[in-house]
Design a protein around this motif. Structure first.
Motif, PDB file in Angstrom:
ATOM      1  N   TYR A 160      -6.794   0.438  -8.039  1.00 29.49           N
ATOM      2  CA  TYR A 160      -6.243   1.351  -7.025  1.00 29.49           C
ATOM      3  C   TYR A 160      -6.362   2.800  -7.501  1.00 29.49           C
TER       4      TYR A 160
ATOM      5  N   LEU B 120       0.826  -1.208   0.000  1.00 26.77           N
ATOM      6  CA  LEU B 120       0.000   0.000   0.000  1.00 26.77           C
ATOM      7  C   LEU B 120       0.863   1.263   0.000  1.00 26.77           C
TER       8      LEU B 120
ATOM      9  N   LEU C  47       2.310   1.603  -3.458  1.00 24.46           N
ATOM     10  CA  LEU C  47       1.320   2.125  -4.407  1.00 24.46           C
ATOM     11  C   LEU C  47       1.267   3.650  -4.319  1.00 24.46           C
TER      12      LEU C  47
ATOM     13  N   ALA D 131      -0.559  -0.185 -11.515  1.00 22.62           N
ATOM     14  CA  ALA D 131      -1.058   1.110 -11.014  1.00 22.62           C
ATOM     15  C   ALA D 131      -0.274   2.241 -11.664  1.00 22.62           C
TER      16      ALA D 131
ATOM     17  N   ARG E  26      -8.536  -1.827   0.191  1.00 21.00           N
ATOM     18  CA  ARG E  26      -7.180  -2.063   0.722  1.00 21.00           C
ATOM     19  C   ARG E  26      -7.071  -3.465   1.326  1.00 21.00           C
TER      20      ARG E  26
END
Ligand code: HEM
Length: 204
Positions: A118, A13, A16, A183, A163
């Motif tokens: 995302y 996360l 990202l 992403a 998430r």
């Protein structure tokens, strides 16, 4: 000390966010939605561009969902579709959606699909700020748009659910790099697609 899985989850996360920060900034700059001088004409231009992008992104995600029905259901994919909301918002502003859509890379698997998603889902974070700003503009005060903040009071829950899905897939063996690469590619395509809307300070 954090468990191994937890550390990896946090990393995907974080990766990202950091791995797409430059592209996010480029998109934000091109769209310039927090401009105090934003008017309906400009908003129609931006919504039309975003509608085209969502149509292309959703076509790819629908193809993925057809092949990976359980993964798509787990992340509540159908509920996250939003192209129709952009079209409806354009209708509220008296405009029709333009036809052109960008060409996006195919999605080879669930990791890539989550990376693309995302970008779409994260935009609901900024969407709250955008809606709040639109409400302050006299030209738009009475106009209720849906696409920037499609989940209303459930924005946090939907983002949390997304998430969690990314975490679960990484814990199951999806490569974080597959998610981050998709992403970044998606965000780069979006930045290129939105670049024609960029204005110079002098033209505002
Ligand atoms: C001018 C337009 C935009 C503004 C002002 C904006 C602003 C923001 C802000 C303030 C956040 C952080 C929210 C928080 O942490 O609570 C955010 C997050 C995010 N935005 Fe945007 N945004 C814009 C457009 C977009 C667009 C068009 C996309 C993609 C389609 C996008 C994708 C994301 C993503 C993926 C995140 C989540 C980052 C993370 O926490 O991992 N944004 N945006």
């Amino acid at each position: 000390m954090a468990a191994e899985g937890e550390r990896t989850d946090t990393d995907v996360l974080r990766l990202l966010r950091t791995g797409t920060a430059a592209e996010h900034e480029a998109v934000e700059r091109s769209l310039d939605l927090l401009d105090p001088g934003l008017d309906r004409l400009r908003l129609v231009e931006v919504l039309g561009r975003l509608h085209g992008f969502w149509r292309a992104a959703e076509a790819g995600l629908d193809a993925w969902a057809a092949e990976h029905a359980a993964d798509a259901a787990a992340v509540t994919w159908p509920r996250r579709r939003r192209a129709a909301l952009f079209a409806a918002d354009l209708g509220v502003l008296g405009a029709a959606p333009p036809r052109p859509v960008p060409e996006l890379a195919a999605l080879p698997g669930t990791g890539a699909a989550l990376g693309r998603m995302y970008v779409l889902e994260g935009s609901t974070m900024g969407g709250r700020f955008i809606d709040r700003h639109l409400a302050t503009l006299p030209d738009l005060a009475d106009t209720r748009l849906r696409a920037f903040s499609p989940y209303g009071a459930e924005t946090g829950t939907m983002w949390h659910g997304f998430r969690q899905a990314v975490r679960a897939h990484v814990a199951d063996g999806v490569e974080p790099a597959a998610v981050v690469t998709a992403a970044r590619g998606t965000f780069q395509a979006l930045a290129a697609w939105c670049r024609p809307l960029a204005r110079t300070a002098a033209s505002r």
